[in-house]
Write an enzyme that holds these catalytic residues in place. Sequence first.
Site, PDB file in Angstrom:
ATOM      1  N   HIS A  49       0.839  -1.205   0.000  1.00  0.00           N
ATOM      2  CA  HIS A  49       0.000   0.000   0.000  1.00  0.00           C
ATOM      3  C   HIS A  49       0.873   1.253   0.000  1.00  0.00           C
ATOM      4  O   HIS A  49       0.629   2.188  -0.798  1.00  0.00           O
ATOM      5  CB  HIS A  49      -0.908  -0.010   1.232  1.00  0.00           C
ATOM      6  CG  HIS A  49      -1.679   1.262   1.418  1.00  0.00           C
ATOM      7  ND1 HIS A  49      -2.928   1.462   0.872  1.00  0.00           N
ATOM      8  CD2 HIS A  49      -1.374   2.405   2.090  1.00  0.00           C
ATOM      9  CE1 HIS A  49      -3.359   2.672   1.195  1.00  0.00           C
ATOM     10  NE2 HIS A  49      -2.431   3.257   1.938  1.00  0.00           N
ATOM     11  N   GLU A  50       1.860   1.300   0.874  1.00  0.00           N
ATOM     12  CA  GLU A  50       2.740   2.473   0.913  1.00  0.00           C
ATOM     13  C   GLU A  50       3.560   2.581  -0.369  1.00  0.00           C
ATOM     14  O   GLU A  50       3.834   3.686  -0.842  1.00  0.00           O
ATOM     15  CB  GLU A  50       3.651   2.409   2.136  1.00  0.00           C
ATOM     16  CG  GLU A  50       2.912   2.411   3.471  1.00  0.00           C
ATOM     17  CD  GLU A  50       1.953   3.574   3.638  1.00  0.00           C
ATOM     18  OE1 GLU A  50       2.193   4.644   3.025  1.00  0.00           O
ATOM     19  OE2 GLU A  50       0.964   3.429   4.380  1.00  0.00           O
ATOM     20  N   HIS A  85       1.661   4.466  -2.923  1.00  0.00           N
ATOM     21  CA  HIS A  85       1.793   5.917  -2.872  1.00  0.00           C
ATOM     22  C   HIS A  85       3.060   6.375  -3.592  1.00  0.00           C
ATOM     23  O   HIS A  85       3.064   7.419  -4.262  1.00  0.00           O
ATOM     24  CB  HIS A  85       1.829   6.391  -1.419  1.00  0.00           C
ATOM     25  CG  HIS A  85       0.506   6.316  -0.722  1.00  0.00           C
ATOM     26  ND1 HIS A  85      -0.652   6.841  -1.262  1.00  0.00           N
ATOM     27  CD2 HIS A  85       0.147   5.787   0.482  1.00  0.00           C
ATOM     28  CE1 HIS A  85      -1.665   6.646  -0.430  1.00  0.00           C
ATOM     29  NE2 HIS A  85      -1.206   6.001   0.635  1.00  0.00           N
ATOM     30  N   HIS A 136       3.280   8.871  -6.834  1.00  0.00           N
ATOM     31  CA  HIS A 136       4.188  10.017  -6.898  1.00  0.00           C
ATOM     32  C   HIS A 136       5.066   9.953  -8.141  1.00  0.00           C
ATOM     33  O   HIS A 136       5.249  10.962  -8.843  1.00  0.00           O
ATOM     34  CB  HIS A 136       5.045  10.042  -5.632  1.00  0.00           C
ATOM     35  CG  HIS A 136       5.913  11.257  -5.523  1.00  0.00           C
ATOM     36  ND1 HIS A 136       7.112  11.255  -4.845  1.00  0.00           N
ATOM     37  CD2 HIS A 136       5.765  12.516  -5.997  1.00  0.00           C
ATOM     38  CE1 HIS A 136       7.663  12.455  -4.913  1.00  0.00           C
ATOM     39  NE2 HIS A 136       6.874  13.236  -5.599  1.00  0.00           N
TER      40      HIS A 136
END
Length: 237
Positions: free
Chosen positions: A100-101, A104, A108
């Site tokens: 999940h991280e 991100h 980006h």
Amino acid sequence: MFFHLFDPMYFVFVAPALLLMLFAQFWVKRAYAVGMQIPARLSGAAAARYILDEAGCQDVAIEEVPGTLSDHYDPRSRVLRLSSDIYRSRTATAVGIAAHESGHALQHAHNWMPLIIRNAAVPAATFGGAAFSVLFFGGVIISMFFRNPHLGINLMLLGVLLYCGVLVFQLINLPVEFDASARAKRILAHYQIVDGDGAVAVNRVLNAAALTYVAAMLLTLLEIAYYLFRILGSQRN
């Protein structure tokens, strides 16, 4: 005009959000614990590194940080920080949160527009939350002790208006979090980092985490409704 910290009407307004938040937190803890018992092929750190490298994000560093559920991606430093349990564990929970991280970080890297908008909204949300406290309670004091209800009401309304910046940020943040979770589920399945049982556990962990964002947004919305109810009701009186 009289506002106080223990107004029963406040809890009438926000009760649905508080109940949803309590349920979401219970679900997160339960799903987290269950998922930590289901093995995965890689540790959280290894899964994140593999996902990032496969996406061409070799420049994103991965760091171990203390705490529980302190995992996050820092776009300014281009660093993915994972709590020790997530960093080291070879479990469904660990790879799910790490993926999940990593999602991100991929947002980006691809200049995904909702993430850009969310990051741009951070200052407004931060300022709005701080300004609300000053303006709202300043308005209460002016109305109660300086006998100037007109000015007090205007200050409180301005505070609530600025507090809406927090709500806007939370609304913008929802698709960002949902997309990161969707990416994580697809990637873990594609690279077969988890098996069928692991995939179910990952879904539960990420869905539970997503619900906490929904509950937080609902709480802010109902708080705004409560403050407007109290301000406009006092104005009529």
